[in-house]
Design a protein around this motif. Structure first.
Motif, mmCIF file in Angstrom:
data_model
loop_
_atom_site.group_PDB
_atom_site.id
_atom_site.type_symbol
_atom_site.label_atom_id
_atom_site.label_comp_id
_atom_site.label_asym_id
_atom_site.label_seq_id
_atom_site.Cartn_x
_atom_site.Cartn_y
_atom_site.Cartn_z
ATOM 1 N N ILE A 1 59.376 10.314 -91.238
ATOM 2 C CA ILE A 1 58.398 11.093 -90.667
ATOM 3 C C ILE A 1 59.026 11.041 -89.220
ATOM 4 O O ILE A 1 59.300 9.876 -88.586
ATOM 5 C CB ILE A 1 57.066 10.623 -90.740
ATOM 6 C CG1 ILE A 1 56.288 10.499 -92.261
ATOM 7 C CG2 ILE A 1 56.216 11.403 -89.821
ATOM 8 C CD1 ILE A 1 55.137 9.981 -92.355
ATOM 9 N N PHE A 2 58.893 12.185 -88.445
ATOM 10 C CA PHE A 2 59.237 12.220 -86.987
ATOM 11 C C PHE A 2 58.005 11.374 -86.034
ATOM 12 O O PHE A 2 56.820 11.313 -86.400
ATOM 13 C CB PHE A 2 59.300 13.592 -86.392
ATOM 14 C CG PHE A 2 60.322 14.347 -87.065
ATOM 15 C CD1 PHE A 2 61.833 13.830 -87.004
ATOM 16 C CD2 PHE A 2 60.323 15.579 -87.570
ATOM 17 C CE1 PHE A 2 62.767 14.626 -87.350
ATOM 18 C CE2 PHE A 2 61.384 16.348 -88.150
ATOM 19 C CZ PHE A 2 62.647 15.954 -88.115
ATOM 20 N N TYR B 1 65.885 18.119 -87.954
ATOM 21 C CA TYR B 1 65.998 16.991 -86.980
ATOM 22 C C TYR B 1 65.635 17.399 -85.586
ATOM 23 O O TYR B 1 65.330 18.520 -85.077
ATOM 24 C CB TYR B 1 67.311 16.535 -86.993
ATOM 25 C CG TYR B 1 68.483 17.571 -86.481
ATOM 26 C CD1 TYR B 1 68.765 17.606 -84.990
ATOM 27 C CD2 TYR B 1 69.127 18.803 -87.073
ATOM 28 C CE1 TYR B 1 69.602 18.611 -84.513
ATOM 29 C CE2 TYR B 1 70.001 19.411 -86.676
ATOM 30 C CZ TYR B 1 70.200 19.418 -85.169
ATOM 31 O OH TYR B 1 71.280 20.372 -84.704
ATOM 32 N N ARG C 1 65.393 13.986 -90.516
ATOM 33 C CA ARG C 1 64.291 13.734 -91.584
ATOM 34 C C ARG C 1 65.318 13.512 -92.746
ATOM 35 O O ARG C 1 66.065 14.143 -93.297
ATOM 36 C CB ARG C 1 63.439 15.153 -91.859
ATOM 37 C CG ARG C 1 62.651 14.742 -92.944
ATOM 38 C CD ARG C 1 61.731 15.986 -93.257
ATOM 39 N NE ARG C 1 60.816 16.190 -92.059
ATOM 40 C CZ ARG C 1 59.933 17.138 -92.000
ATOM 41 N NH1 ARG C 1 60.137 18.122 -93.069
ATOM 42 N NH2 ARG C 1 59.385 17.376 -91.015
#
Length: 784
Positions: A650-651, A675, A689
């Protein structure tokens, strides 16, 4: 055990019972064991236990004063006599300087019988027919009585009065016959009815007294009870007419043979006005208000006897009157001054009147009872004497058995129960022998002030007190309206005038001191009207903290280096300049000492471009390499060039100082790779990701077939189980019903519908009818 030990110490040392307190020296020293420090530079509490003051370095410690007893008049005892004043009690005047909240035990009062102390003896007789023998005895024994009294004192006087009853019905007969001859016959000399006649003022002329006795005639009334209390009241209150001397022993011989009327009895004659206790004698000595005022009450007689120091001796005639003597006069005598607990019995011929008078006077003379006027509430006074035990002091004010040679002394215990100094410092009370006019006047001065509170030690209007108070005992005692250590605070006028607002005293946010508002923390202004906690915050601090500014009356007052409502803006632009001195690299504006960059630029001075071309494309190869091990870079190139790339599920949330660029890459397999590129002050890093999004492929036939077959098989198994379960439940219900029928007892007694018996029974329908007809015929025959 520690608590118990502390209590014992408190009881023994008496240091736990009183706390030392007081703003002035005198107020402090009221508390036992306390001292006052008058050193001018003393910084500790000035009122404290003495040992504590010395431990704290006080040099001039003031302690409580000792009691002072001063005899203002102390005339020696005197037997009296011609031209001499008799003195039986001394001292006559005492002044006591008493320290409040303390006890004094050495005040002595002495009493000694004076040989020739004046005696005033008044005879109040009942002139009824049954008491005629007393008149004869007084006439015959007057000289003997005088001679007997002369052995006790040479200074005596005799007086005479007679009292009968009110001349009104039903107390006295009102028909003309009895008014003319009250005794019912002319053969007996009889006076007209009267209530009281004062016949002879007190005199030392025995001849005049005997002449007055001879002038007494019998008189009569109607009811049995008589009204001698009317006469007794007049004898006690008409001092000038009776002739009572100021300094004498006053005796009244009250002689009768019947009980007395008292308050309330006058109502039967319509007399409702209470007795006023005043003198009402006319020029002939006759009581003029007898038919207007009611009889006096017993309480009034007791009160006037004490007020006028009258000693009353009841003499009751007739041995047959024992009931009257015991139930009326003995009880009466108990409460009168003089200590007589019973009445004397007069013989039929009244010959023992000589003995009664002599013995009564001896008893009065040989007994002394000290009594006090009302003592002020702040004093407790106890009277003690050793006249009973001879050695030890006993709490008593009564001594008996005194003689000319044997005299006694009394000790007064005085205790001041005050805890503060009173406004009235001097009080007075009197001690005197009951029944006598001799007095001991005692003046008590409460010594509340220390010497340093009085001039010349004290300095009125001292410059040390700004000429607004007295410098005493090391401190200022300010004049009214001023306060403070140096009387610098003006307290004149009301708090409302000096500090009042619509919201209350000092806006309800401070105390009014010295006519000025002393504001609570967080408030300011002349009357605390400003709330200094009601300003905006910056960085969790009021007005950004002391380095940025301060809150004043609800608004921030900023330091010159800051501005804004919360002092949150720096006024300097130095932090916005790049290396060339350009503000924000011409890519933004300098606001509050920081650059606000235009769109697409970032950095402290907007030196970096956020949306410039190449931000995403330059990272594609590293993203494929690190994220999915594919793309143009091999493993060694990937390690060397892609150190700022990492794979995440997860970002992460970007920080306030981070610029984020979101990118999407489609690889050679048609899958989408997501990304983010993050720009921070320390550099750039990339998050990929971990899962890429790929397009769906064709379905697998084998998998589809197996899934469908398994589904059908599973449904069949479930249906079979349901059928089996329902069958079992139905069989169980049928078997339960069968068991119930078997156990039912009615079933065993019922006929089997299948079984047929071998015997057949046929019933003739006419059989009952024939029987009935036969019976009826028989009945009718029987009736005939």
């Amino acid at each position: 055990m520690l608590l118990f030990g502390l209590i014992i110490v408190c009881l023994v040392v008496d240091v736990c019972s009183q706390a030392c307190s007081g703003a002035r020296c005198g107020d402090c020293l009221i508390n036992d064991g306390c001292g006052w420090c008058k050193d001018s530079e003393f910084s500790s509490p000035r009122c404290a236990p003495i040992n504590q003051l010395t431990d704290n370095g006080c040099v001039a410690v003031i302690k409580r004063k000792e009691h002072v007893v001063q005899l203002l008049q102390n005339d020696e005892f005197s037997d009296g006599g011609p031209g001499l004043e008799p003195v039986q009690i001394k001292p006559q005047r005492i002044k006591i300087r008493l320290t409040p909240n303390s006890q004094l035990r050495n005040v002595m009062v002495f009493y000694k019988i004076a040989k020739n102390f004046p005696l005033d003896l008044y005879f109040l007789n009942d002139p009824s027919y049954t008491m005629r023998q007393l008149t004869s005895s007084l006439n015959l024994l007057a000289n003997d009585i005088a001679n007997d009294i002369a052995t006790l004192t040479t200074d005596f006087t005799f007086g005479l009065g007679t009292s009968m009853d009110k001349v009104v019905s039903p107390f006295t007969r009102q028909d003309p016959k009895y008014l003319a001859t009250p005794c019912g016959t002319t053969s007996i000399p009889c006076d007209f009815p009267y209530s009281f006649i004062h016949r002879q003022p007190l005199t030392n002329d025995i001849t005049a007294f005997t002449n007055a006795v001879r002038g007494v005639n019998t008189t009569g009334n109607q009811d049995i009870v008589e009204g001698l209390l009317d006469g007794l009241m007049q004898v006690m209150v008409c001092g000038d007419r009776i002739g009572w001397r100021k300094k004498s022993r006053r005796m009244v011989i009250y002689a009768t043979d019947i009980n007395f009327h008292h308050a309330g009895d006058g109502r039967v004659a319509g007399i409702l006005q209470p007795n006023d206790g005043l003198c009402h004698l006319d020029s002939n000595g006759k009581y003029t208000m007898a038919e207007v005022q009611d009889y006096p009450s017993v309480g009034q007689i007791l009160q006037k006897a004490r007020e006028n120091n009258i000693n009353i001796i009841f003499v009751i005639g007739g041995t047959e009157n024992e009931f009257i003597r015991n139930n009326y006069y003995d009880k009466f005598a108990t409460y009168l001054p003089g200590g007589f607990n019973n009445a004397s019995e007069l013989t039929t011929d009244a010959s023992n009147i000589l003995n009664i008078v002599g013995s009564s006077y001896r008893r009065l003379r040989e007994t002394v009872k000290l009594v006090m006027t009302k003592v002020p509430e702040e004093l407790d006074v106890g009277i003690y004497s050793n006249c009973r035990t001879g050695r030890f002091l006993d709490k008593t004010n009564n001594c008996t058995g005194l003689t000319l040679e044997k005299w006694t002394n009394f000790t007064l215990f005085l205790f001041s129960n005050m805890t503060t100094c009173p406004d009235q410092r001097t009080v007075n009370f009197t001690i005197f022998p009951e029944g006598l006019e001799e007095r001991v006047e005692i003046e008590v001065e409460h010594v509340c002030d220390c010497d340093c509170q009085l001039e010349p030690e004290a300095e009125p209007n001292s410059t040390k007190c700004n000429q607004r108070g007295t410098y005493e005992c090391g401190v200022c005692h300010c004049n009214e309206g001023w306060s403070g250590d140096s009387c610098e605070c003006d307290e004149r006028g009301s708090e409302t005038e000096a500090c009042g607002t619509e919201a209350g005293i000092c806006s309800n946010a401070g105390n009014c001191t010295c006519r000025k508002c002393d504001c609570f923390e967080g408030f300011s202004g002349d009357k605390c009207e400003c709330n200094d906690l009601n300003c905006p915050y910056f960085n969790g601090k009021l007005c950004g903290g002391p380095s940025n500014g301060r809150c004043s009356c609800g608004s921030c007052v900023c330091d010159p280096a800051y501005s804004g409502k919360a002092c949150d803006c720096m006024t300097s632009t130095e932090a916005c300049k790049d290396s060339n001195g350009t503000l924000c690299s011409d890519k933004g504006n300098c606001v509050c000492g920081k650059c606000e960059c235009s769109a697409g630029f970032r950095g402290e001075v907007c030196e970096r471009c956020q949306s410039c071309p190449g931000t995403c494309s330059t990272n594609n190869d590293c993203v494929e390499c690190v994220g999915f091990n594919q793309g143009e870079y091999n493993q060694s190139v990937c390690l060397s060039k892609c150190g700022n790339v990492e794979t995440v599920a997860i970002f992460l949330e970007p920080g306030n100082e981070t610029t984020t660029t979101s990118c999407i890459l489609q690889d050679n397999f048609g899958c989408l790779i997501y990304y983010n590129v993050y720009e921070t002050d320390t550099g750039r890093f990339v998050q990929v990701r971990s899962v890429k999004r790929c397009p769906p492929g064709p379905a697998d036939p084998v998998t589809v077939g197996l899934s469908v077959s398994g589904a059908f098989f599973l449904v069949g198994i479930i249906l079979l189980l349901i059928w089996k379960l329902l069958t079992m439940l139905y069989d169980k219900l049928e078997y339960s019903h069968f068991e119930t029928e078997i156990k039912n007892p009615v079933w065993e007694k019922s006929e089997n519908p299948i079984y047929k018996e071998c015997v057949t029974t046929v019933q003739n329908p006419m059989h009952d009818i024939a029987d009935v007809s036969h019976d009826e015929i028989a009945n009718e025959t029987s009736h005939i």
